[in-house]
Design an enzyme around this catalytic site. Structure first.
Site, short mmCIF file in Angstrom:
data_model
loop_
_atom_site.label_atom_id
_atom_site.label_comp_id
_atom_site.label_asym_id
_atom_site.label_seq_id
_atom_site.Cartn_x
_atom_site.Cartn_y
_atom_site.Cartn_z
N LYS A 22 -43.86 142.13 85.35
CA LYS A 22 -42.45 142.49 85.28
C LYS A 22 -42.22 143.67 84.33
O LYS A 22 -43.13 144.06 83.57
CB LYS A 22 -41.65 141.25 84.83
CG LYS A 22 -41.78 140.08 85.81
CD LYS A 22 -40.87 138.93 85.41
CE LYS A 22 -41.02 137.77 86.38
NZ LYS A 22 -40.09 136.66 86.08
N TYR A 62 -36.19 136.70 95.82
CA TYR A 62 -35.50 135.62 95.09
C TYR A 62 -34.53 134.85 95.98
O TYR A 62 -33.54 134.31 95.48
CB TYR A 62 -34.75 136.21 93.88
CG TYR A 62 -35.67 136.64 92.75
CD1 TYR A 62 -36.64 135.79 92.23
CD2 TYR A 62 -35.55 137.89 92.16
CE1 TYR A 62 -37.49 136.17 91.20
CE2 TYR A 62 -36.38 138.29 91.11
CZ TYR A 62 -37.34 137.43 90.64
OH TYR A 62 -38.16 137.81 89.60
N ASN A 125 -39.98 137.16 81.24
CA ASN A 125 -41.13 136.27 81.01
C ASN A 125 -42.44 136.85 81.56
O ASN A 125 -43.30 136.13 82.04
CB ASN A 125 -40.85 134.86 81.54
CG ASN A 125 -40.57 134.84 83.02
OD1 ASN A 125 -40.53 135.89 83.66
ND2 ASN A 125 -40.40 133.66 83.58
N HIS A 128 -44.62 137.02 87.20
CA HIS A 128 -44.26 136.05 88.24
C HIS A 128 -45.53 135.66 88.97
O HIS A 128 -46.41 136.50 89.19
CB HIS A 128 -43.29 136.69 89.24
CG HIS A 128 -43.16 135.91 90.50
ND1 HIS A 128 -42.31 134.82 90.63
CD2 HIS A 128 -43.81 136.01 91.69
CE1 HIS A 128 -42.43 134.31 91.84
NE2 HIS A 128 -43.33 135.01 92.51
N GLU A 139 -44.23 135.76 100.07
CA GLU A 139 -44.02 136.83 99.08
C GLU A 139 -44.98 138.00 99.30
O GLU A 139 -44.58 139.16 99.19
CB GLU A 139 -44.20 136.27 97.67
CG GLU A 139 -43.08 135.28 97.31
CD GLU A 139 -43.31 134.57 95.97
OE1 GLU A 139 -44.32 134.86 95.30
OE2 GLU A 139 -42.47 133.72 95.62
P1 CMP Z 1 -40.16 133.69 88.05
O1 CMP Z 1 -41.02 132.49 87.98
O2 CMP Z 1 -40.69 135.01 88.25
O3 CMP Z 1 -39.09 133.49 89.22
C1 CMP Z 1 -37.76 133.22 89.02
C2 CMP Z 1 -37.29 133.85 87.76
O4 CMP Z 1 -35.97 133.57 87.41
C3 CMP Z 1 -38.10 133.30 86.60
O5 CMP Z 1 -39.38 133.77 86.66
C4 CMP Z 1 -37.27 133.79 85.43
O6 CMP Z 1 -37.55 135.15 85.17
C5 CMP Z 1 -35.87 133.65 85.99
N1 CMP Z 1 -35.23 132.43 85.54
C6 CMP Z 1 -35.49 131.18 85.92
N2 CMP Z 1 -34.66 130.31 85.31
C7 CMP Z 1 -33.85 131.05 84.51
C8 CMP Z 1 -32.79 130.74 83.63
N3 CMP Z 1 -32.39 129.48 83.45
N4 CMP Z 1 -32.19 131.74 82.98
C9 CMP Z 1 -32.59 133.01 83.17
N5 CMP Z 1 -33.60 133.38 84.01
C10 CMP Z 1 -34.22 132.40 84.67
#
Ligand code: CMP
Length: 166
Positions: A22, A62, A125, A128, A139
């Site tokens: 990311k 998403y 984070n 992914h 995906e």
């Molecule tokens: P990822 O696993 O890439 O896929 C969905 C993404 O949504 C996740 O990582 C986070 O980056 C984001 N995400 C999931 N839950 C939350 C949340 N409660 N608040 C903000 N971002 C979120």
């Protein structure tokens, strides 16, 4: 039989999964470090590209988060810099890569996982990874065409796996 010398191909028990490094990973200059973890583990890249995300791509990727409160901010973040998309291949690789990434929220991710070692956020984070095999296929199909995924032999594969495992 050492399969790769016979067929020069990966066994069909191998899976593919998608990771997205990311914008925070790009910004912090840890792309190489993260890819190194997968290579050291015995997981190989079979497709890789850098792209600037668009609303169209993010809405597809998403789709299951449609309507969630965090989606608008997540999309803005994902468009803030290019991302690196990588298709990884290995045995049981969807599950193994998920474990290596750790739980979504970096604050809860254990040390030794990518999110646990590099992150403190639930949204920024770092990485992914596809949730399951069905998601991985979907995906990968969003971001890669068939001719962008490669198949090659690993000369040292039997130092990562035993013959009976593959
Ligand atoms: P990822 O696993 O890439 O896929 C969905 C993404 O949504 C996740 O990582 C986070 O980056 C984001 N995400 C999931 N839950 C939350 C949340 N409660 N608040 C903000 N971002 C979120």
């Amino acid at each position: 039989m050492i399969y790769h010398t016979e067929t020069n191909k990966m066994p069909n028990t191998f899976q593919k999964t998608l990771i997205i490094l990311k914008p925070d990973a790009i910004h912090r200059g840890i792309v190489g470090e993260i890819l190194d973890r997968f290579e050291q583990k015995g997981i190989r890249p079979v497709g890789m590209k850098m792209v600037k995300m668009t609303d169209l791509l993010l809405d597809k990727h998403y789709a299951q988060h449609k309507g969630k409160h965090f989606l608008p901010r997540l999309k803005k973040f994902m468009k803030s810099l290019p991302v690196v998309l990588v298709v990884l291949e290995g045995l049981d690789v969807v599950r193994v890569v998920r474990n290596m990434c750790g739980p979504t929220d970096g604050k809860n991710a254990p040390p030794g996982t990518i999110r646990g070692d590099y992150g403190m956020s639930i949204s920024a984070n770092i990485i992914h990874s596809s949730e399951d095999l069905k998601a991985a296929k979907r995906e990968i199909g969003i971001f890669f065409s068939k001719n962008e995924i490669f198949s090659y032999s690993w000369p040292d594969i039997n130092f990562y796996y035993n013959e009976e495992e593959v």
